[in-house]
Design a protein around this motif. Structure first.
Motif, PDB file in Angstrom:
ATOM      1  N   VAL A 111       0.744  -1.174   0.159  1.00  0.00           N
ATOM      2  CA  VAL A 111       0.129   0.128  -0.128  1.00  0.00           C
ATOM      3  C   VAL A 111       0.723   1.244   0.085  1.00  0.00           C
ATOM      4  O   VAL A 111       1.782   1.610   0.939  1.00  0.00           O
ATOM      5  N   PHE A 112       0.580   1.868  -0.946  1.00  0.00           N
ATOM      6  CA  PHE A 112       1.357   3.300  -1.146  1.00  0.00           C
ATOM      7  C   PHE A 112       0.282   4.498  -0.481  1.00  0.00           C
ATOM      8  O   PHE A 112      -0.741   4.574  -1.013  1.00  0.00           O
ATOM      9  N   LYS A 113       0.744   5.166   0.490  1.00  0.00           N
ATOM     10  CA  LYS A 113       0.000   6.583   0.638  1.00  0.00           C
ATOM     11  C   LYS A 113       0.953   7.648   0.528  1.00  0.00           C
ATOM     12  O   LYS A 113       1.701   7.977   1.104  1.00  0.00           O
ATOM     13  N   VAL A 114       0.163   8.741  -0.208  1.00  0.00           N
ATOM     14  CA  VAL A 114       0.826  10.427  -0.109  1.00  0.00           C
ATOM     15  C   VAL A 114      -0.132  11.121   0.638  1.00  0.00           C
ATOM     16  O   VAL A 114      -1.234  11.108   0.653  1.00  0.00           O
ATOM     17  N   THR A 115       0.494  11.741   1.421  1.00  0.00           N
ATOM     18  CA  THR A 115      -0.230  12.758   2.244  1.00  0.00           C
ATOM     19  C   THR A 115       0.312  14.406   2.202  1.00  0.00           C
ATOM     20  O   THR A 115       1.559  14.533   2.446  1.00  0.00           O
ATOM     21  N   GLY A 116      -0.338  15.405   1.686  1.00  0.00           N
ATOM     22  CA  GLY A 116       0.155  16.691   1.804  1.00  0.00           C
ATOM     23  C   GLY A 116      -0.596  17.605   0.880  1.00  0.00           C
ATOM     24  O   GLY A 116      -1.761  17.120   0.366  1.00  0.00           O
ATOM     25  N   THR A 126      -1.344  26.229  -5.008  1.00  0.00           N
ATOM     26  CA  THR A 126      -1.137  24.949  -4.007  1.00  0.00           C
ATOM     27  C   THR A 126      -2.430  25.368  -3.180  1.00  0.00           C
ATOM     28  O   THR A 126      -2.798  26.242  -2.763  1.00  0.00           O
ATOM     29  N   THR A 127      -2.789  24.249  -2.809  1.00  0.00           N
ATOM     30  CA  THR A 127      -3.995  24.156  -1.918  1.00  0.00           C
ATOM     31  C   THR A 127      -3.555  24.539  -0.452  1.00  0.00           C
ATOM     32  O   THR A 127      -2.523  24.448  -0.115  1.00  0.00           O
ATOM     33  N   ASP A 128      -4.685  24.876   0.308  1.00  0.00           N
ATOM     34  CA  ASP A 128      -4.428  25.262   1.845  1.00  0.00           C
ATOM     35  C   ASP A 128      -4.669  24.221   2.704  1.00  0.00           C
ATOM     36  O   ASP A 128      -4.662  24.325   4.101  1.00  0.00           O
ATOM     37  N   ARG A 129      -4.969  22.959   2.212  1.00  0.00           N
ATOM     38  CA  ARG A 129      -5.592  21.809   2.957  1.00  0.00           C
ATOM     39  C   ARG A 129      -4.708  20.567   2.463  1.00  0.00           C
ATOM     40  O   ARG A 129      -4.633  20.527   1.167  1.00  0.00           O
ATOM     41  N   GLU A 130      -4.434  19.719   3.261  1.00  0.00           N
ATOM     42  CA  GLU A 130      -3.805  18.475   2.817  1.00  0.00           C
ATOM     43  C   GLU A 130      -4.896  17.198   2.430  1.00  0.00           C
ATOM     44  O   GLU A 130      -5.985  17.639   3.100  1.00  0.00           O
ATOM     45  N   ILE A 131      -4.701  16.498   1.651  1.00  0.00           N
ATOM     46  CA  ILE A 131      -5.264  15.228   1.394  1.00  0.00           C
ATOM     47  C   ILE A 131      -4.446  13.965   1.477  1.00  0.00           C
ATOM     48  O   ILE A 131      -3.298  14.216   1.285  1.00  0.00           O
ATOM     49  N   SER A 132      -5.089  12.845   1.491  1.00  0.00           N
ATOM     50  CA  SER A 132      -4.411  11.748   1.276  1.00  0.00           C
ATOM     51  C   SER A 132      -4.814  10.793   0.215  1.00  0.00           C
ATOM     52  O   SER A 132      -5.869  10.655  -0.067  1.00  0.00           O
ATOM     53  N   LEU A 133      -3.818  10.280  -0.714  1.00  0.00           N
ATOM     54  CA  LEU A 133      -4.339   9.444  -1.928  1.00  0.00           C
ATOM     55  C   LEU A 133      -3.625   8.036  -1.520  1.00  0.00           C
ATOM     56  O   LEU A 133      -2.384   7.991  -0.802  1.00  0.00           O
ATOM     57  N   TYR A 134      -4.180   7.036  -2.017  1.00  0.00           N
ATOM     58  CA  TYR A 134      -3.574   5.544  -1.935  1.00  0.00           C
ATOM     59  C   TYR A 134      -3.371   4.952  -3.161  1.00  0.00           C
ATOM     60  O   TYR A 134      -4.154   5.114  -4.281  1.00  0.00           O
ATOM     61  N   ALA A 135      -2.522   3.952  -3.186  1.00  0.00           N
ATOM     62  CA  ALA A 135      -2.505   2.962  -4.235  1.00  0.00           C
ATOM     63  C   ALA A 135      -2.100   1.680  -3.705  1.00  0.00           C
ATOM     64  O   ALA A 135      -1.427   1.481  -2.758  1.00  0.00           O
ATOM     65  N   LEU A 136      -2.733   0.495  -4.177  1.00  0.00           N
ATOM     66  CA  LEU A 136      -2.572  -0.832  -3.782  1.00  0.00           C
ATOM     67  C   LEU A 136      -2.046  -1.407  -4.907  1.00  0.00           C
ATOM     68  O   LEU A 136      -2.642  -1.354  -6.148  1.00  0.00           O
ATOM     69  N   GLU A 143       9.492  -1.231 -10.531  1.00  0.00           N
ATOM     70  CA  GLU A 143      10.152  -0.343  -9.798  1.00  0.00           C
ATOM     71  C   GLU A 143       9.588   0.949  -9.682  1.00  0.00           C
ATOM     72  O   GLU A 143      10.161   2.035  -9.009  1.00  0.00           O
ATOM     73  N   ASN A 144       8.283   1.479 -10.340  1.00  0.00           N
ATOM     74  CA  ASN A 144       7.866   2.631 -10.706  1.00  0.00           C
ATOM     75  C   ASN A 144       6.343   2.485 -10.003  1.00  0.00           C
ATOM     76  O   ASN A 144       5.517   1.596 -10.576  1.00  0.00           O
ATOM     77  N   VAL A 145       5.599   3.126  -9.312  1.00  0.00           N
ATOM     78  CA  VAL A 145       4.550   3.237  -8.665  1.00  0.00           C
ATOM     79  C   VAL A 145       4.028   4.584  -8.469  1.00  0.00           C
ATOM     80  O   VAL A 145       4.584   5.544  -7.748  1.00  0.00           O
ATOM     81  N   ASN A 146       3.086   5.079  -9.314  1.00  0.00           N
ATOM     82  CA  ASN A 146       2.574   6.583  -9.294  1.00  0.00           C
ATOM     83  C   ASN A 146       1.212   6.431  -8.586  1.00  0.00           C
ATOM     84  O   ASN A 146       0.455   5.441  -8.510  1.00  0.00           O
ATOM     85  N   VAL A 147       1.080   7.395  -7.617  1.00  0.00           N
ATOM     86  CA  VAL A 147      -0.103   7.379  -6.708  1.00  0.00           C
ATOM     87  C   VAL A 147      -1.203   8.629  -7.124  1.00  0.00           C
ATOM     88  O   VAL A 147      -0.671   9.820  -7.307  1.00  0.00           O
ATOM     89  N   ASN A 148      -2.159   8.311  -7.514  1.00  0.00           N
ATOM     90  CA  ASN A 148      -3.055   9.173  -8.097  1.00  0.00           C
ATOM     91  C   ASN A 148      -4.765   9.152  -8.010  1.00  0.00           C
ATOM     92  O   ASN A 148      -4.930   7.902  -6.995  1.00  0.00           O
TER      93      ASN A 148
END
Length: 727
Positions: A111-116, A126-136, A143-148
């Protein structure tokens, strides 16, 4: 959204989705004490599927900004159980790129997760709030995983297909990807979602950018999060996007954006970042999302449950049914054989006037269509989540009291637009009022403001003259309102899990925190009560905006700064509401002599610090219910006794302060002479609720009364204490 993963894996696939826990779920489902080994049994210890892998990729809504957190968590490809294998990194630049070295896993899935924060395609900023997105993903041969946004939308569907339908991971992922694209009317066979990049050419990348744009279209960041969660709620089990309200809102935005040239502006924003050699042709997928409505009457809606069609009308910014609902809800509720009725038990009246529903039927108390108001009926106070679908069709909801009040305010005394047929009502002795009376249920209980009944037995109804309360077993008409992206989801008072006391003379295990008000640097103690965090001290911010024809709108008891330092300030209602609009516009203009329109679907900040708000009537009721049924030494004790401070009350009538709330009897300031009184006798707290132009709601703790008074109405030019609740 991601909390559903924890529930499904850790608690036997119980589907419970919660935005509030999305940021911590990856930690919540695994433990250093867990002796199991991902990928097999404990005998498999030492076997690894991925060893020292350097994995890189890009994180995109628009691109996440430098410093955004990226984590990789191991997950078993067969069981989708999280492991304790965790690797951390961060986004290296504002292009959204990241790299994490040395990833070693016993199973090849992760599981990949990005928060920001991210740069928005719609604004270019640039937004003034963070969100989180995930990739399974499966890291075997990768060797490459894009989270979107697409990897995020397919996430819960993959989990369901693997864990509930027994599909192999690769097959589940392929199916979920096709279903997600179909939800947005996108046809074609593209690369796996984690290969896509909004800054590269090709139809797959164009589809990614199109979905990213559409999900954001017309919504703020907080609303985007809600949209993604609602998508997962409706999509995970069925593979179909059943949230017709959100789809309609997006479709409306797409039509407007295409007509206004906003899609061209979005392209320029993406090009302006200087990242893409060529921005993919996302517009063709966006524009296709607008349905061909040439054969449909835009001023009607069809209830898919029984095929009945109703006229609709847009009033203000909301779309209402312009006819009474006639869905035959016949679930036995409220101790009645049937919970919806035709006037005089004759179907001909249903065909003309619609059906009459008990409040429990209007609320869908048996949970046939949603769980937002399950268990809401006669003799009960209930926790419900707004908007309440109730008996309304999918994509529509039972209007709250506030929505009816707003409608009536917009319409004035006229009823020509709503064509409110006088359907009469059903009461304890039969039917009455056909051709004379028009009553519509709201989704709002009495909430402590009813004078002759309680919220367990009474709820608000609307007529075109205004809203008032009635007994829940009466049968009234229903009009529904179409959902839109601004609907605020709010948990309100009612049947909650009662919290055990956490404080005695010997032990204090309450869940405390602190709040620093950035406006003046003052720090306050806070305490968790049920699902909400409250200030455990009275606010002491010196709000001195001239309001209510007084020189100052907040005061120290007896005009002594010593009292402010110890017990906080006393505020006029206009000051508590921030009627001068210093901090927000929600309560602007709300003061003495003004009957202002309040939106009860959004928290109102008022005089509170940023990120906190003035508690509503419902939240004070919720607080009361959290502690109401707990007991001391086996004896029932009222909520006020448990929440009052253990010192300061006259004649040693002190509280138990079992929860660290410490309601102190600071007294109040009176009008017109500005005198102070009732110190040691009473603690008044303003709430977000208004009776009329002169009077407003307060919650009271009194000497000699062990129960909190929740139906108090006082003149707005009195000055009371303020406690704030965290947003």
């Amino acid at each position: 959204m991601r909390n559903s993963l924890c529930k499904k894996i850790c608690d036997g696939f119980v589907w419970a989705v919660s935005v509030a826990f999305a940021s911590i779920v990856v930690n919540a489902c695994s433990s250093s004490d867990d002796k199991s080994v991902a990928g097999g049994t404990t005998e498999d210890a030492g076997i690894v599927a991925i060893k020292d892998l350097n994995v890189a990729g890009v994180t995109q809504k628009g691109p996440f900004v430098k410093g955004s957190a990226v984590t990789v968590q191991g997950i078993n490809c067969k069981t989708l159980e999280l492991t304790d294998e965790r690797f951390e990194g961060s986004v290296k630049s504002d292009k959204g790129d990241f790299a994490i070295e040395g990833v070693t896993l016993k199973s090849s899935c992760a599981v990949f997760k990005v928060t920001g924060e991210y740069r928005s395609e719609l604004s270019g900023k640039t937004t003034d709030r963070e969100i989180s997105l995930y990739a399974l993903t499966d890291l075997k041969n990768r060797e490459n995983v894009n989270v979107n946004i697409l990897t995020n939308l397919e996430y819960d569907r993959i989990i369901y297909l693997v864990t509930k339908k027994g599909k192999k991971f690769a097959d589940a992922k392929a199916q979920a990807e096709q279903e997600v694209l179909a939800a947005f009317d996108i046809e074609g066979s593209f690369e796996e979602f984690e290969n896509l990049n909004v800054f590269e050419s090709g139809d797959g990348n164009a589809a990614l950018l199109a979905v990213s744009v559409m999900m954001q279209g017309g919504a703020e960041v907080k609303d985007l999060v809600k949209r993604m969660d609602k998508f997962s709620d409706s999509f995970a089990e069925s593979g179909e996007w059943k949230d017709s309200g959100t789809k309609a809102a997006i479709s409306e935005w797409v039509a407007a954006a295409a007509a206004s040239g906003e899609l061209d502006s979005i392209r320029k924003n993406v090009e302006g970042w200087g990242i893409a050699a060529e921005v993919p042709a996302f517009e063709k997928f966006v524009e296709k999302f607008v349905p061909d409505s040439s054969d449909d009457d835009p001023n009607t809606m069809t209830d898919s449950r029984d095929g009945q069609t109703y006229k609709t009308v847009k009033i203000g910014n909301r779309v209402w049914m312009a006819e009474n609902l006639n869905y035959a809800y016949l679930q036995p509720t409220d101790s009645l054989d049937s919970s919806s009725f035709c006037y005089n038990d004759s179907v001909k009246y249903c065909e003309r006037y619609g059906r009459l529903y008990t409040w429990s039927a209007a609320m869908d108390s048996v949970g046939m269509f949603s769980a937002n108001s399950e268990g809401c009926g006669r003799g009960k106070t209930c926790a419900r989540t707004y908007p309440v679908q109730g008996v309304c069709p999918d994509g529509w909801h039972l209007p709250s009291k506030a929505e009816w009040d707003t409608l009536i305010n917009v319409m004035g005394d006229g009823d020509s637009v709503m064509k409110a047929l006088p359907a009469g009502n059903r009461h304890i002795n039969g039917y009455e009022g056909l051709s004379r009376l028009t009553f519509f249920w709201t989704s709002t209980e009495c909430a402590g403001l009813c004078l002759t009944t309680s919220s367990a037995h009474g709820a608000y109804y609307a007529s075109l003259g205004g809203t008032t309360y009635s007994l829940k077993f009466y049968g009234y008409s229903v009009r529904c309102v179409q959902n839109d992206s601004t609907d605020h989801v709010e948990v309100v008072q009612g049947a909650v899990d009662h919290q055990k006391s956490c404080k005695t003379d010997e032990v204090d295990s309450c869940e405390y925190g602190t709040l620093t008000d950035e406006r003046d640097g003052q720090t306050y103690k806070t305490v968790k009560m049920g699902d909400f965090e409250w200030m455990a001290e009275n606010l002491n911010y010196a709000y001195l905006q001239p309001t209510d024809s007084l020189d100052s709108s907040s005061f120290c008891f007896n005009d002594s700064i010593e009292y402010c330092d110890k017990y906080g300030r006393l505020y006029l209602w206009s000051a508590a509401m921030d009627s001068a609009g210093v901090f927000s516009s929600g309560g602007m203009g709300c003061g003495y002599g003004v009957n202002c329109t309040l939106s009860y679907t959004e928290p109102l900040r008022g005089v509170c610090p940023e990120g906190w708000h003035l508690p509503s009537v419902a939240e004070w009721n919720y607080l009361n219910n959290v502690v109401y049924n707990s007991s001391v030494d086996g004896l029932d004790v009222g909520s006020a006794k448990k929440l009052k401070s253990a010192t300061g009350w006259r004649d040693d009538d002190n509280g138990l302060d079992e929860y660290g709330f410490s309601a102190f009897p600071v007294g109040s300031r009176f009008y017109p002479d500005g005198s102070y009184s009732y110190d040691g006798l009473i603690a008044h707290f303003w709430g977000y609720g208004m009776e009329d132009e002169s009077d407003a709601f307060s919650a009271d703790f009194e000497k000699g009364n062990d129960n909190m008074r929740l139906s108090s109405i006082y003149e707005k030019h009195y000055a009371f204490s303020v406690r704030c609740v965290k947003d």
